[in-house]
Design a protein around this motif. Structure first.
Motif, short mmCIF file in Angstrom:
data_model
loop_
_atom_site.label_atom_id
_atom_site.label_comp_id
_atom_site.label_asym_id
_atom_site.label_seq_id
_atom_site.Cartn_x
_atom_site.Cartn_y
_atom_site.Cartn_z
N SER A 131 54.87 37.51 46.83
CA SER A 131 55.00 38.69 45.96
C SER A 131 53.98 38.62 44.83
O SER A 131 53.47 39.65 44.37
CB SER A 131 56.42 38.83 45.41
OG SER A 131 56.71 37.84 44.44
N GLN A 132 53.65 37.42 44.38
CA GLN A 132 52.66 37.27 43.32
C GLN A 132 51.26 37.66 43.83
O GLN A 132 50.54 38.40 43.16
CB GLN A 132 52.64 35.84 42.80
CG GLN A 132 53.93 35.48 42.07
CD GLN A 132 53.66 34.90 40.72
OE1 GLN A 132 52.78 34.08 40.55
NE2 GLN A 132 54.41 35.34 39.75
N PHE A 133 50.90 37.19 45.02
CA PHE A 133 49.59 37.56 45.58
C PHE A 133 49.53 39.06 45.85
O PHE A 133 48.49 39.69 45.66
CB PHE A 133 49.28 36.76 46.84
CG PHE A 133 48.57 35.47 46.56
CD1 PHE A 133 47.22 35.45 46.21
CD2 PHE A 133 49.24 34.26 46.63
CE1 PHE A 133 46.56 34.26 45.94
CE2 PHE A 133 48.59 33.07 46.37
CZ PHE A 133 47.24 33.07 46.02
N ALA A 134 50.65 39.65 46.27
CA ALA A 134 50.67 41.09 46.53
C ALA A 134 50.46 41.88 45.24
O ALA A 134 49.84 42.95 45.26
CB ALA A 134 51.99 41.49 47.19
N ALA A 135 50.97 41.37 44.14
CA ALA A 135 50.85 42.07 42.86
C ALA A 135 49.50 41.84 42.17
O ALA A 135 49.10 42.64 41.32
CB ALA A 135 51.97 41.61 41.91
N LEU A 136 48.80 40.78 42.53
CA LEU A 136 47.57 40.40 41.84
C LEU A 136 46.48 41.46 41.94
O LEU A 136 46.09 41.86 43.03
CB LEU A 136 47.04 39.07 42.39
CG LEU A 136 45.74 38.57 41.79
CD1 LEU A 136 45.89 38.29 40.29
CD2 LEU A 136 45.28 37.31 42.51
N GLU A 137 46.02 41.91 40.78
CA GLU A 137 44.87 42.81 40.68
C GLU A 137 43.78 42.00 39.98
O GLU A 137 43.92 41.66 38.80
CB GLU A 137 45.23 44.05 39.87
CG GLU A 137 46.29 44.91 40.53
CD GLU A 137 46.77 46.06 39.65
OE1 GLU A 137 46.31 46.20 38.49
OE2 GLU A 137 47.62 46.82 40.12
N PRO A 138 42.69 41.69 40.69
CA PRO A 138 41.64 40.88 40.06
C PRO A 138 41.08 41.55 38.81
O PRO A 138 41.19 42.77 38.64
CB PRO A 138 40.57 40.79 41.15
CG PRO A 138 41.28 41.08 42.43
CD PRO A 138 42.40 42.02 42.07
N LEU A 139 40.49 40.74 37.95
CA LEU A 139 39.86 41.27 36.74
C LEU A 139 38.82 42.32 37.12
O LEU A 139 38.04 42.11 38.05
CB LEU A 139 39.16 40.16 35.96
CG LEU A 139 40.04 39.15 35.24
CD1 LEU A 139 39.18 38.03 34.66
CD2 LEU A 139 40.86 39.81 34.15
N GLY A 140 38.84 43.42 36.39
CA GLY A 140 37.83 44.45 36.61
C GLY A 140 36.55 44.08 35.88
O GLY A 140 36.56 43.26 34.95
N PRO A 141 35.43 44.68 36.28
CA PRO A 141 34.15 44.36 35.64
C PRO A 141 34.13 44.70 34.15
O PRO A 141 33.33 44.15 33.39
CB PRO A 141 33.12 45.18 36.42
CG PRO A 141 33.90 46.19 37.20
CD PRO A 141 35.30 45.67 37.35
N ASP A 142 35.02 45.59 33.72
CA ASP A 142 35.08 45.98 32.31
C ASP A 142 36.08 45.14 31.51
O ASP A 142 36.28 45.39 30.32
CB ASP A 142 35.44 47.45 32.19
CG ASP A 142 36.80 47.77 32.79
OD1 ASP A 142 37.21 47.09 33.77
OD2 ASP A 142 37.48 48.68 32.28
N GLU A 143 36.71 44.14 32.15
CA GLU A 143 37.68 43.30 31.46
C GLU A 143 37.00 42.01 31.00
O GLU A 143 36.31 41.35 31.78
CB GLU A 143 38.86 42.95 32.37
CG GLU A 143 39.73 44.14 32.70
CD GLU A 143 40.95 43.74 33.50
OE1 GLU A 143 42.00 43.48 32.87
OE2 GLU A 143 40.85 43.67 34.74
N ALA A 144 37.22 41.66 29.74
CA ALA A 144 36.65 40.43 29.19
C ALA A 144 37.33 39.24 29.82
O ALA A 144 38.54 39.05 29.66
CB ALA A 144 36.81 40.40 27.67
#
Length: 167
Positions: A131-144
């Motif tokens: 469930s954690q991997f399913a929820a994971l949204e990688p950092l976006g290019p605009d995120e520090a």
């Protein structure tokens, strides 16, 4: 300039506590274990193998955000662990009056599952990893923030993070 808060993020078993403690020690910054900010109801759900909902997480994330802000108001940069799996969760943490940056500890499901299988004394059961991997949204290019591989030794991860703090 605002104080900095490094939020060491990733799925359960990625090494957040280990890396964050080393990082805080290296930098001489206060450390906070995000799991300690969970209300007891959240801990009970996780112990029972029930994934948290966004509604469960919101008060926890607000408490973490407020702690980051309080430390920053006192002029203290910090290192905090928090899964911060979704962009919306990171957005909430970024509301703190601090320079909030993320250190995403990234690894394969197989490697992290193996680590979880050998971990004891933690309320997060290995069954919730999917469930954690399913929820994971990688950092976006605009995120520090930066992404580091958890296959590296914790000391090497800390070296990489410290080297990129001025980026």
């Amino acid at each position: 300039m605002a104080a900095t808060s490094l939020v060491v993020m990733g799925v359960s078993g990625s090494g957040k506590s280990t890396v964050a403690k080393l990082l805080a020690g290296r930098l001489g910054w206060p450390f906070a274990e995000g799991d300690e900010f969970h209300p007891e109801a959240n801990v009970a759900k996780m112990r029972a193998g029930v994934p948290l909902t966004d509604a469960d997480r919101e008060p926890w994330l607000r408490t973490l955000r407020d702690w980051i802000g309080e430390q920053a108001a006192a002029g203290k940069s910090t290192v905090v662990t928090c899964s911060a799996l979704r962009r919306a969760y990171r957005d909430l943490l970024r509301e703190a009056d601090a320079d909030v940056r993320f250190v995403h500890l990234d690894g394969t499901r197989e490697l992290i599952a193996e680590r979880l299988a050998h971990r004891s004394g933690h309320f997060m059961p290995p069954a919730l990893l999917d469930s954690q991997f399913a929820a994971l949204e990688p950092l976006g290019p605009d995120e520090a923030g930066i992404v580091v591989d958890v296959a590296d030794a914790p000391e090497d991860i800390v070296d990489a993070v410290v080297a990129r703090l001025d980026d």
